[in-house]
Write an enzyme that holds these catalytic residues in place. Structure first.
Site, PDB file in Angstrom:
ATOM      1  CG  ASP A  17      -2.065   0.939   1.128  1.00  0.00           C
ATOM      2  OD1 ASP A  17      -2.268   1.505   0.037  1.00  0.00           O
ATOM      3  OD2 ASP A  17      -2.764   1.139   2.139  1.00  0.00           O
ATOM      4  CG  ASN A  65      -7.525  -2.164  -5.956  1.00  0.00           C
ATOM      5  OD1 ASN A  65      -6.590  -2.936  -5.750  1.00  0.00           O
ATOM      6  ND2 ASN A  65      -7.811  -1.182  -5.106  1.00  0.00           N
TER       7      ASN A  65
END
Ligand code: FPP
Length: 241
Positions: A17, A65
């Site tokens: 991330d 996503n």
């Protein structure tokens, strides 16, 4: 940093991330962060196989996503297929086997093609099995497993009593992969974000503020040293271990 070879995790999972924030810090578009992130992926895979960890799973693209701006999704998919094309040679050199988990049929055909090709070419490699989680969601994996088992019960092939933790494990994407021992998440967020929900039941969790593009072999060794100092009790008391 000295690591005890006897106490390495068998399965390391990473939530990569912070690519977007890293790019923003440089005053660059988000995809620039993903590009640098892909370089980190290469370095970390190499280090993990050198250290001797047999299973590595990387969260590269979640089911959620898909909701990102279309341009970013397209750029990520393009980056993935470029990466896969280029990476096979390095994987062969390092005896690394590529695997993928997730709803792979939803990926663009170009990415799927490169993925299956890379998986086939590296299938006999034996150092580290790297699983890319692509179009992956933990809840969706559990849902799919439940539907498959329910169908077998309905067909009379299975009784509800025959559903054991082992059978559940065998019905997940990670069927031949041991449970996660250590889960690392970069960028300071302390969340699981729908990653490997069944497989992390007894995992040690490690969160670092370092953004993924800045994560390095040294940072990885730091996380492993931290892991080696923990006492894993699996529900028992210290005295019972
Ligand atoms: C998280 O950063 C990262 C992703 C959603 C994608 C991960 C992709 C890579 C590391 C590069 C490509 C992968 C491979 C396997 C070549 P973010 O965009 O959520 O960052 P932010 O939280 O700072 O916005």
């Amino acid at each position: 940093m000295n690591l005890d070879k006897e106490m390495l995790p068998k399965h390391l999972a990473i939530i990569m991330d912070g690519n977007g924030r890293w790019a923003k810090q440089q005053g660059m578009p988000r995809i620039f962060g993903h590009e640098k992130g892909a370089k980190t992926v290469r370095e970390i895979i190499q280090e993990v196989s050198e250290i001797g960890i047999p299973y590595l799973t990387l969260y590269a693209f979640s089911t959620e996503n898909w909701k990102r701006p279309k341009l970013e999704v397209e750029a990520l998919m393009h980056l993935l297929s470029r990466y896969l094309k280029k990476e096979v040679a390095i994987m062969q050199e390092n005896n690394i086997r590529l695997n993928a988990i997730g709803d792979l049929e939803t990926l663009p055909s170009k990415v799927r093609k490169e993925l299956y090709k890379a998986m086939e070419q590296t299938q006999n490699n034996t150092s580290t099995t790297v699983s890319l989680a692509l179009a992956y969601g933990g809840q969706q994996e559990l849902l799919q497993m439940t539907q498959q088992l329910a169908q077998r019960v309905q067909q009379g092939l299975l009784t509800p009593q025959q559903i054991t933790p082992e059978l559940i494990q065998q019905t997940l994407y990670t069927q031949n992969i041991p449970p996660v021992d250590l889960l690392i998440r970069t960028s300071g967020e302390c969340r699981i974000s729908n990653f490997l929900l069944w497989q992390i039941a007894y995992a040690e969790l490690y969160f670092t503020d370092i953004l993924w593009p800045d994560f390095s072999p040294e940072e990885l060794r730091k996380a492993l040293a931290n892991y080696q100092n923990r006492e894993r009790r699996f529900g028992k008391t210290s005295e019972q271990l």
